[in-house]
Design an enzyme around this catalytic site. Sequence first.
Site, short mmCIF file in Angstrom:
data_model
loop_
_atom_site.label_atom_id
_atom_site.label_comp_id
_atom_site.label_asym_id
_atom_site.label_seq_id
_atom_site.Cartn_x
_atom_site.Cartn_y
_atom_site.Cartn_z
N ARG A 66 0.83 -1.22 0.00
CA ARG A 66 0.00 0.00 0.00
C ARG A 66 0.86 1.26 0.00
NH1 ARG A 66 -5.42 -0.51 1.04
NH2 ARG A 66 -6.15 -2.56 1.77
N MET A 91 -12.10 3.50 -3.69
CA MET A 91 -12.38 2.41 -2.76
C MET A 91 -11.12 1.75 -2.22
SD MET A 91 -15.51 2.79 -2.58
CE MET A 91 -16.22 1.41 -1.72
N LEU A 94 -6.26 4.86 2.32
CA LEU A 94 -5.03 5.63 2.14
C LEU A 94 -4.13 5.42 3.36
CD1 LEU A 94 -6.49 8.99 0.77
CD2 LEU A 94 -5.44 7.12 -0.52
N HIS A 110 -18.93 10.15 1.75
CA HIS A 110 -19.36 8.83 2.23
C HIS A 110 -20.89 8.78 2.17
CE1 HIS A 110 -19.23 5.04 4.35
NE2 HIS A 110 -20.19 5.49 5.13
C1 GRF Z 1 -20.76 7.02 -4.00
O1 GRF Z 1 -22.00 6.56 -3.46
C2 GRF Z 1 -19.80 7.33 -2.90
O2 GRF Z 1 -20.42 7.86 -1.74
C3 GRF Z 1 -19.23 5.97 -2.60
O3 GRF Z 1 -19.08 5.35 -3.86
C4 GRF Z 1 -20.04 5.90 -4.73
C5 GRF Z 1 -19.29 6.43 -5.92
O4 GRF Z 1 -20.17 6.72 -6.90
N1 GRF Z 1 -17.96 6.09 -1.92
P1 GRF Z 1 -19.61 7.47 -8.22
O5 GRF Z 1 -18.42 6.66 -8.71
O6 GRF Z 1 -19.23 8.85 -7.82
O7 GRF Z 1 -20.77 7.43 -9.17
#
Ligand code: GRF
Length: 223
Positions: A66, A91, A94, A110
Amino acid sequence: MTLPIAVLVSGSGSNLQALIERVESGALDARIALVLSNKPEALALERARACGIKAVALPHADYPDRAAFDAAMVAAIRQSGAEAVVMAGFMRLLTPVFIHAFPGRIINIHPALLPSFAGAHGQRDAANYGVAISGATVHFVDEIMDHGPVVIQAAVPAYPDDDAASLGERILAMEHRILPQAVQWLATGRLSIEGRKVRLRDAGLPKAVVEGALVNPPLEQGF
Ligand code: GRF
């Protein structure tokens, strides 16, 4: 004063698209200098390229650990000239290597009202719990996942028939409002972090419900 930002993505990029639209509308005093993904196939990269924005994929599997992956991301971000980092559906956790490279300059969206329903499935966990209210949070990133000081939150109603998709759709609509708003406050230097608290200079009072949601601090013109 236009803040150059790097946007980290892993998925479809609808939050990135919301940022692009606010930059194009002139509401957002930022410039997207780089879109960076750990997934070469992320649709978000296509969205960036379609708008002429530099888009780079750094597959995390190409790095031994990482810290090495984060160091490569930091180098790419530095090279782009970005001075703040927006995690928009990124996803990966960090490491301190990354977080210490941009102190007080990394924000994340989030899809739940933190500290409730932290982790990778906020929408699903809230729907399964049977909450009556859920929502979205933009927060500064610290070394604990989904834990940093809160910048803005939007609350939306949840219903017994909701599942991750139906609740997630209602939440996502507000994500697309509060993330660009938070970036605007960062870009205009109106945020200060005091321990766990984030203070917004010249904040207005929360208005009544905005399209079925309560947002605090309140959204401003153009967001
Ligand atoms: C969003 O719901 C965000 O809150 C979560 O992943 C999703 C990303 O959606 N972390 P996008 O790629 O911005 O359409």
